[in-house]
Design an enzyme around this catalytic site. Structure first.
Site, PDB file in Angstrom:
ATOM      1  N   HIS A  75      55.323  65.705  -8.218  1.00 38.05           N
ATOM      2  CA  HIS A  75      56.209  65.499  -7.075  1.00 38.05           C
ATOM      3  C   HIS A  75      57.528  66.419  -7.058  1.00 38.05           C
ATOM      4  CE1 HIS A  75      57.487  62.285  -3.638  1.00 38.05           C
ATOM      5  NE2 HIS A  75      57.930  63.624  -3.460  1.00 38.05           N
ATOM      6  N   HIS A 132      54.604  58.322   1.320  1.00 40.05           N
ATOM      7  CA  HIS A 132      56.207  58.137   1.262  1.00 40.05           C
ATOM      8  C   HIS A 132      56.196  56.791   1.985  1.00 40.05           C
ATOM      9  CE1 HIS A 132      60.755  58.830   1.642  1.00 40.05           C
ATOM     10  NE2 HIS A 132      60.563  57.866   2.338  1.00 40.05           N
ATOM     11  N   HIS A 152      59.939  69.324  -4.680  1.00 33.66           N
ATOM     12  CA  HIS A 152      60.117  69.914  -3.462  1.00 33.66           C
ATOM     13  C   HIS A 152      60.886  71.143  -3.885  1.00 33.66           C
ATOM     14  CE1 HIS A 152      59.292  66.293  -0.921  1.00 33.66           C
ATOM     15  NE2 HIS A 152      59.605  65.688  -2.111  1.00 33.66           N
ATOM     16  N   ASN A 164      56.278  69.413   2.727  1.00 31.07           N
ATOM     17  CA  ASN A 164      57.468  69.118   4.125  1.00 31.07           C
ATOM     18  C   ASN A 164      58.555  70.202   3.831  1.00 31.07           C
ATOM     19  OD1 ASN A 164      58.133  67.711   1.789  1.00 31.07           O
ATOM     20  ND2 ASN A 164      59.571  66.786   2.733  1.00 31.07           N
ATOM     21  N   ASP A 215      60.288  63.545  -8.205  1.00 30.53           N
ATOM     22  CA  ASP A 215      60.778  63.985  -6.897  1.00 30.53           C
ATOM     23  C   ASP A 215      61.783  64.898  -6.796  1.00 30.53           C
ATOM     24  OD1 ASP A 215      61.010  63.709  -4.159  1.00 30.53           O
ATOM     25  OD2 ASP A 215      61.931  61.739  -3.973  1.00 30.53           O
ATOM     26  N   HIS A 234      57.331  57.385  -5.457  1.00 30.34           N
ATOM     27  CA  HIS A 234      58.702  57.045  -5.793  1.00 30.34           C
ATOM     28  C   HIS A 234      58.908  55.525  -5.469  1.00 30.34           C
ATOM     29  CE1 HIS A 234      58.905  58.369  -1.531  1.00 30.34           C
ATOM     30  NE2 HIS A 234      59.153  59.437  -1.722  1.00 30.34           N
ATOM     31  N   HIS A 263      69.577  69.892  -3.270  1.00 29.32           N
ATOM     32  CA  HIS A 263      70.203  70.520  -2.070  1.00 29.32           C
ATOM     33  C   HIS A 263      71.541  71.002  -2.850  1.00 29.32           C
ATOM     34  CE1 HIS A 263      68.171  68.372   1.279  1.00 29.32           C
ATOM     35  NE2 HIS A 263      67.922  67.382   0.267  1.00 29.32           N
TER      36      HIS A 263
END
Length: 403
Positions: A48, A172, A50, A82, A277, A211, A281
């Site tokens: 997992h 999710h 991103h 996503n 996860d 998660h 950012h």
């Protein structure tokens, strides 16, 4: 060939490992090789992450994310779809995999998004992609999301799920009735949102839940035929860290009260998968309220340190970060140091306990919620028998067809 303290068949043994054509040929006490200092563990699998890129490459790229994974002892990452734009058709999937083929430091796989735009044709999309690549799962499917296209209702998910026997769906689980749309703040994402969603979903099918953050959700899944993952931040951080982290604390699902955190950690042996996860950012975006933590580089080192100190067992850790992810998602040849498997392992010197510092990490986002935490980072990481850390070699593959 290397020798050392190898984690083999659930325990540590003094042995050598012989590698041929990227796979383990022999393991045994009589196998000679270069002696390495520390313990030799299976390299981890993070199911997992991103890795941003596309329109959000200022936060992370596939290249920087997989470099971060390499330094964390991870040999395979599963990227979530996503992105901006989302990976919900074959053309976008092929474009992202083409980008990955040129830039990955570790092996790379990519899930396929389920959206309100593609759910009626996802079968043909999946067939087209599967002619070239191995798709680990449909998901992460969002029961709640700020994007109306990505938010899938229970009925749509159930309808699609029934058409795809044997396909893994990752979820999710937050019920939209309990979540204030557009607000990342944990105050508006009540724990009931997760619990209610899980209670409904386990009645609809066998899913892999992402998660999980509450003890009630975990107990519900343990009484079903579904599986679930827990992140380091939901076991090592809590709402009490809000004062320390400020807006950096925002994450979905949110950090919980000590009762949930302590239950999840005490029951680490009962979870199926440890996953980061990894959702980076920039600090600027975090100050503006963006939700998500980086974590692919710190996950394994944090838990190797905990195992070294006796809080968890190495057997349990290897199950959750390597063998179980390989089994659940069908990554053949990964997850265990075993004859015939890929020669993917990480060497940790348990005496080298470091404090995590953001400036030493490799994610593009430039910060970590685990600043100052103790961890044991790998000295060496082998991918198909090649030692990669010293020269930061880009030796990763994208997963093609069925592994």
């Amino acid at each position: 060939m290397i020798r050392g303290k190898v984690f083999y068949k659930g325990e540590f043994v003094e042995a050598g490992i012989e590698v041929e054509n990227g796979r383990i040929k022999r393991i045994g006490k009589l196998v000679e090789g270069k002696e390495v200092k520390g313990v030799i563990l299976p390299a981890g699998i993070d199911v997992h992450v991103h890795l941003r890129d596309f329109a959000e490459k200022r936060k992370e790229t596939i290249e920087t994310g997989t470099l971060s994974a390499l330094h964390g002892g991870i040999c395979l990452v599963v990227d979530q779809p996503n992105t901006k734009p989302p990976v919900d058709d074959a053309e976008t999937y092929f474009r992202r995999m083409g980008k990955a083929e040129k830039s990955v430091y570790v092996d790379y796989a990519l899930n396929l998004a389920l959206t309100n735009s593609n759910h009626g044709k996802i079968g043909s999309i999946m067939r087209k992609i599967s002619e070239r690549y191995f798709v680990p799962a449909v998901g992460e499917v969002f029961i709640q999301h700020d994007s109306e296209d990505l938010q899938i209702d229970y009925e749509t998910l159930s309808s699609v799920y029934k058409r795809f026997e044997g396909v893994v769906f990752t979820i999710h689980a937050e019920d939209p009735a309990y979540v204030a749309r557009g607000s990342p703040n944990f105050v508006f994402r009540r724990r009931e949102a997760e619990v209610l969603a899980v209670e409904r979903l386990v009645e609809l099918g066998k899913f892999h839940f992402c998660h999980i953050s509450t003890k009630d959700s975990a107990k519900e899944i343990l009484n079903s035929n579904s599986t679930y993952e827990v992140t380091p931040h939901h076991m090592l951080l809590s709402v009490e860290d809000y004062g320390r982290l400020g807006n950096l604390v925002n994450v979905n699902p949110p950090l919980r009260e000590r009762e949930d955190v302590e239950w999840l950690f005490r029951n680490f042996h009962r979870i199926d998968v440890l996953a980061s996860d990894h959702a980076p950012h920039t600090l600027e975006d975090k100050e503006a309220g963006a939700s998500g933590f980086p974590g692919v580089e710190t996950m394994y080192p944090l838990f190797v340190n905990l195992a070294s100190k006796g809080y968890i067992s190495f057997k349990t850790l290897v199950e959750k970060i390597a063998s179980n992810p390989a089994r659940i998602f069908g990554f053949k040849g990964y997850g265990e140091i075993e004859v015939g498997n890929y020669a993917n392992f990480a060497v940790f010197d348990l005496k080298k306990v470091d404090e995590i510092r953001a400036e030493r990490l490799h994610s593009k986002c430039g910060w970590t919620p685990f600043e100052g935490f103790e961890a044991v980072f790998p000295d060496k990481v082998y991918l198909r028998g090649k030692e990669l850390l010293e020269n930061e070699m880009k030796a990763g593959n994208v997963l093609k067809k069925r592994v």
